[in-house]
Scaffold this motif. Sequence first.
Motif, PDB file in Angstrom:
ATOM      1  N   ARG A  45     -96.147  29.959 -15.618  1.00  0.00           N
ATOM      2  CA  ARG A  45     -96.896  30.228 -16.847  1.00  0.00           C
ATOM      3  C   ARG A  45     -97.108  28.918 -17.602  1.00  0.00           C
ATOM      4  O   ARG A  45     -96.170  28.147 -17.832  1.00  0.00           O
ATOM      5  CB  ARG A  45     -96.128  31.218 -17.727  1.00  0.00           C
ATOM      6  N   ASP A  46     -98.349  28.690 -18.008  1.00  0.00           N
ATOM      7  CA  ASP A  46     -98.715  27.438 -18.675  1.00  0.00           C
ATOM      8  C   ASP A  46     -98.479  27.538 -20.183  1.00  0.00           C
ATOM      9  O   ASP A  46     -99.417  27.560 -20.975  1.00  0.00           O
ATOM     10  CB  ASP A  46    -100.177  27.096 -18.368  1.00  0.00           C
ATOM     11  N   VAL A  47     -97.221  27.564 -20.596  1.00  0.00           N
ATOM     12  CA  VAL A  47     -96.922  27.631 -22.022  1.00  0.00           C
ATOM     13  C   VAL A  47     -97.101  26.272 -22.704  1.00  0.00           C
ATOM     14  O   VAL A  47     -97.193  26.190 -23.925  1.00  0.00           O
ATOM     15  CB  VAL A  47     -95.496  28.160 -22.282  1.00  0.00           C
ATOM     16  N   ALA A  48     -97.163  25.206 -21.909  1.00  0.00           N
ATOM     17  CA  ALA A  48     -97.371  23.869 -22.472  1.00  0.00           C
ATOM     18  C   ALA A  48     -98.849  23.588 -22.721  1.00  0.00           C
ATOM     19  O   ALA A  48     -99.185  22.568 -23.338  1.00  0.00           O
ATOM     20  CB  ALA A  48     -96.795  22.809 -21.539  1.00  0.00           C
ATOM     21  N   THR A  49     -99.730  24.457 -22.238  1.00  0.00           N
ATOM     22  CA  THR A  49    -101.197  24.341 -22.350  1.00  0.00           C
ATOM     23  C   THR A  49    -101.743  23.139 -21.590  1.00  0.00           C
ATOM     24  O   THR A  49    -102.875  22.721 -21.817  1.00  0.00           O
ATOM     25  CB  THR A  49    -101.678  24.286 -23.814  1.00  0.00           C
ATOM     26  N   THR A  50    -100.977  22.572 -20.671  1.00  0.00           N
ATOM     27  CA  THR A  50    -101.392  21.345 -19.987  1.00  0.00           C
ATOM     28  C   THR A  50    -101.930  21.589 -18.577  1.00  0.00           C
ATOM     29  O   THR A  50    -102.526  20.692 -17.985  1.00  0.00           O
ATOM     30  CB  THR A  50    -100.212  20.364 -19.880  1.00  0.00           C
ATOM     31  N   THR A  83     -98.214  30.181 -28.660  1.00  0.00           N
ATOM     32  CA  THR A  83     -98.890  29.279 -27.740  1.00  0.00           C
ATOM     33  C   THR A  83    -100.087  28.620 -28.427  1.00  0.00           C
ATOM     34  O   THR A  83    -100.426  27.468 -28.135  1.00  0.00           O
ATOM     35  CB  THR A  83     -99.338  30.027 -26.471  1.00  0.00           C
ATOM     36  N   THR A  84    -100.715  29.344 -29.338  1.00  0.00           N
ATOM     37  CA  THR A  84    -101.789  28.736 -30.142  1.00  0.00           C
ATOM     38  C   THR A  84    -101.230  27.577 -30.957  1.00  0.00           C
ATOM     39  O   THR A  84    -101.864  26.518 -31.079  1.00  0.00           O
ATOM     40  CB  THR A  84    -102.421  29.780 -31.079  1.00  0.00           C
ATOM     41  N   LYS A  85    -100.035  27.740 -31.505  1.00  0.00           N
ATOM     42  CA  LYS A  85     -99.403  26.663 -32.262  1.00  0.00           C
ATOM     43  C   LYS A  85     -99.117  25.458 -31.367  1.00  0.00           C
ATOM     44  O   LYS A  85     -99.262  24.308 -31.804  1.00  0.00           O
ATOM     45  CB  LYS A  85     -98.110  27.162 -32.907  1.00  0.00           C
ATOM     46  N   THR A  86     -98.719  25.733 -30.126  1.00  0.00           N
ATOM     47  CA  THR A  86     -98.496  24.643 -29.176  1.00  0.00           C
ATOM     48  C   THR A  86     -99.784  23.882 -28.922  1.00  0.00           C
ATOM     49  O   THR A  86     -99.795  22.638 -28.863  1.00  0.00           O
ATOM     50  CB  THR A  86     -97.949  25.193 -27.845  1.00  0.00           C
ATOM     51  N   MET A  87    -100.890  24.612 -28.781  1.00  0.00           N
ATOM     52  CA  MET A  87    -102.183  23.972 -28.574  1.00  0.00           C
ATOM     53  C   MET A  87    -102.581  23.132 -29.788  1.00  0.00           C
ATOM     54  O   MET A  87    -103.085  22.008 -29.660  1.00  0.00           O
ATOM     55  CB  MET A  87    -103.249  25.025 -28.288  1.00  0.00           C
ATOM     56  N   LYS A 130    -100.623  21.673 -31.928  1.00  0.00           N
ATOM     57  CA  LYS A 130     -99.797  20.461 -31.916  1.00  0.00           C
ATOM     58  C   LYS A 130    -100.328  19.454 -30.900  1.00  0.00           C
ATOM     59  O   LYS A 130    -100.322  18.243 -31.152  1.00  0.00           O
ATOM     60  CB  LYS A 130     -98.345  20.819 -31.588  1.00  0.00           C
ATOM     61  N   ARG A 131    -100.793  19.964 -29.773  1.00  0.00           N
ATOM     62  CA  ARG A 131    -101.346  19.074 -28.749  1.00  0.00           C
ATOM     63  C   ARG A 131    -102.608  18.377 -29.261  1.00  0.00           C
ATOM     64  O   ARG A 131    -102.807  17.179 -29.023  1.00  0.00           O
ATOM     65  CB  ARG A 131    -101.656  19.892 -27.490  1.00  0.00           C
ATOM     66  N   VAL A 132    -103.451  19.120 -29.971  1.00  0.00           N
ATOM     67  CA  VAL A 132    -104.667  18.529 -30.533  1.00  0.00           C
ATOM     68  C   VAL A 132    -104.310  17.497 -31.602  1.00  0.00           C
ATOM     69  O   VAL A 132    -104.916  16.429 -31.676  1.00  0.00           O
ATOM     70  CB  VAL A 132    -105.590  19.624 -31.112  1.00  0.00           C
ATOM     71  N   ARG A 133    -103.297  17.805 -32.409  1.00  0.00           N
ATOM     72  CA  ARG A 133    -102.851  16.849 -33.432  1.00  0.00           C
ATOM     73  C   ARG A 133    -102.450  15.518 -32.804  1.00  0.00           C
ATOM     74  O   ARG A 133    -102.811  14.446 -33.293  1.00  0.00           O
ATOM     75  CB  ARG A 133    -101.649  17.413 -34.192  1.00  0.00           C
ATOM     76  N   ARG A 134    -101.695  15.607 -31.719  1.00  0.00           N
ATOM     77  CA  ARG A 134    -101.261  14.378 -31.048  1.00  0.00           C
ATOM     78  C   ARG A 134    -102.458  13.605 -30.507  1.00  0.00           C
ATOM     79  O   ARG A 134    -102.513  12.370 -30.588  1.00  0.00           O
ATOM     80  CB  ARG A 134    -100.283  14.702 -29.921  1.00  0.00           C
ATOM     81  N   ALA A 135    -103.415  14.339 -29.959  1.00  0.00           N
ATOM     82  CA  ALA A 135    -104.607  13.689 -29.398  1.00  0.00           C
ATOM     83  C   ALA A 135    -105.425  13.005 -30.490  1.00  0.00           C
ATOM     84  O   ALA A 135    -106.005  11.931 -30.269  1.00  0.00           O
ATOM     85  CB  ALA A 135    -105.465  14.710 -28.660  1.00  0.00           C
ATOM     86  N   LEU A 136    -105.466  13.614 -31.672  1.00  0.00           N
ATOM     87  CA  LEU A 136    -106.223  13.047 -32.789  1.00  0.00           C
ATOM     88  C   LEU A 136    -105.425  11.993 -33.548  1.00  0.00           C
ATOM     89  O   LEU A 136    -105.974  11.279 -34.396  1.00  0.00           O
ATOM     90  CB  LEU A 136    -106.657  14.162 -33.756  1.00  0.00           C
ATOM     91  N   ALA A 184    -107.417  19.717 -36.571  1.00  0.00           N
ATOM     92  CA  ALA A 184    -106.673  20.021 -35.352  1.00  0.00           C
ATOM     93  C   ALA A 184    -106.393  21.516 -35.245  1.00  0.00           C
ATOM     94  O   ALA A 184    -106.485  22.100 -34.159  1.00  0.00           O
ATOM     95  CB  ALA A 184    -105.365  19.238 -35.331  1.00  0.00           C
ATOM     96  N   LYS A 185    -106.064  22.123 -36.373  1.00  0.00           N
ATOM     97  CA  LYS A 185    -105.791  23.560 -36.383  1.00  0.00           C
ATOM     98  C   LYS A 185    -107.041  24.348 -36.014  1.00  0.00           C
ATOM     99  O   LYS A 185    -106.986  25.283 -35.200  1.00  0.00           O
ATOM    100  CB  LYS A 185    -105.287  23.983 -37.758  1.00  0.00           C
ATOM    101  N   THR A 186    -108.176  23.940 -36.589  1.00  0.00           N
ATOM    102  CA  THR A 186    -109.441  24.627 -36.299  1.00  0.00           C
ATOM    103  C   THR A 186    -109.811  24.483 -34.825  1.00  0.00           C
ATOM    104  O   THR A 186    -110.193  25.449 -34.162  1.00  0.00           O
ATOM    105  CB  THR A 186    -110.572  24.056 -37.167  1.00  0.00           C
TER     106      THR A 186
END
Length: 266
Positions: free
Chosen positions: A166-171, A226-230, A232-238, A251-253
């Motif tokens: 299961r891709d809970v890391a969204t990666t 899992t949405t929250k994980t995503m 956070k991933r966008v925040r790191r990317a930005l 990032a949240k949007t």
Amino acid sequence: MRNLLFASFIFISCFTSQARVVVISDFDDTVKQANSMGSFFPLAYHFLRKKPYLQMRDLFKEMKKYYDAQGEQVEFNYVSAAPDILFAQQKWVEKHGFPVGNTFLRSLGSEDTYTFKYNQIVSILRPYLDEPGLKVIFFGDNSSHDQDVYADATRDYKLNAEIYVRDVATTATDFEGFPSEGRDGVMYFFSEKELESFSSLSFMSEVLKSNIDSEYRDESLVPKYTTKTMIKRVRRALGCKFFQFSCRKDAKTRGKALIKDYYSRF
């Protein structure tokens, strides 16, 4: 005549001996919703979050029924690296209707997660490694080391194995601007909806598929955390800093939009 009888015995034995199917599953974020990717105190999610993935339970039940009908010996094993003092794992399996099997948790203060899981899996499989019909089915998630443990064990012991993670890391799922990355030989799924497309799980009933489809249409199949994980991933990317409220809002949007897009794919 003696040679003919011996050959006949061997021929009949090949068709009457049962093949063995060993299912090995993780607990947290595989069959139990836990948010192990969250930043909360790392042991708390295992103790406090005990809601099952009901579709995984039904898949396991149908898997057992399918292999039983094939005349194969199927056994279930549940392995988690979480400390054993925090979770009555056997009672949880029975309470929520999962196929009964062996349960294994790590002793507090013992070896690291990878080492514990790898050694425990080898211990489970060792009595059967010489059986020619052995089939191993792994279930896990990518919050930690499951895909590496399963793939390494499959390689090291030349297992006939299926690996579902299961891709809970969204990666391991393709999202716009975020290409997927994962371990070769592993079948990743972001939700149970994707399990319907795996030919190796073609025994899934129409009832189970309908239940999965209903939750998919309601956009409730993927846990909210899992949405929250995503996000956070966008925040790191930005590169959002803590006090960059505009960046964090964007990032949240965007994170929510990426999850929304997933629900339009099938």
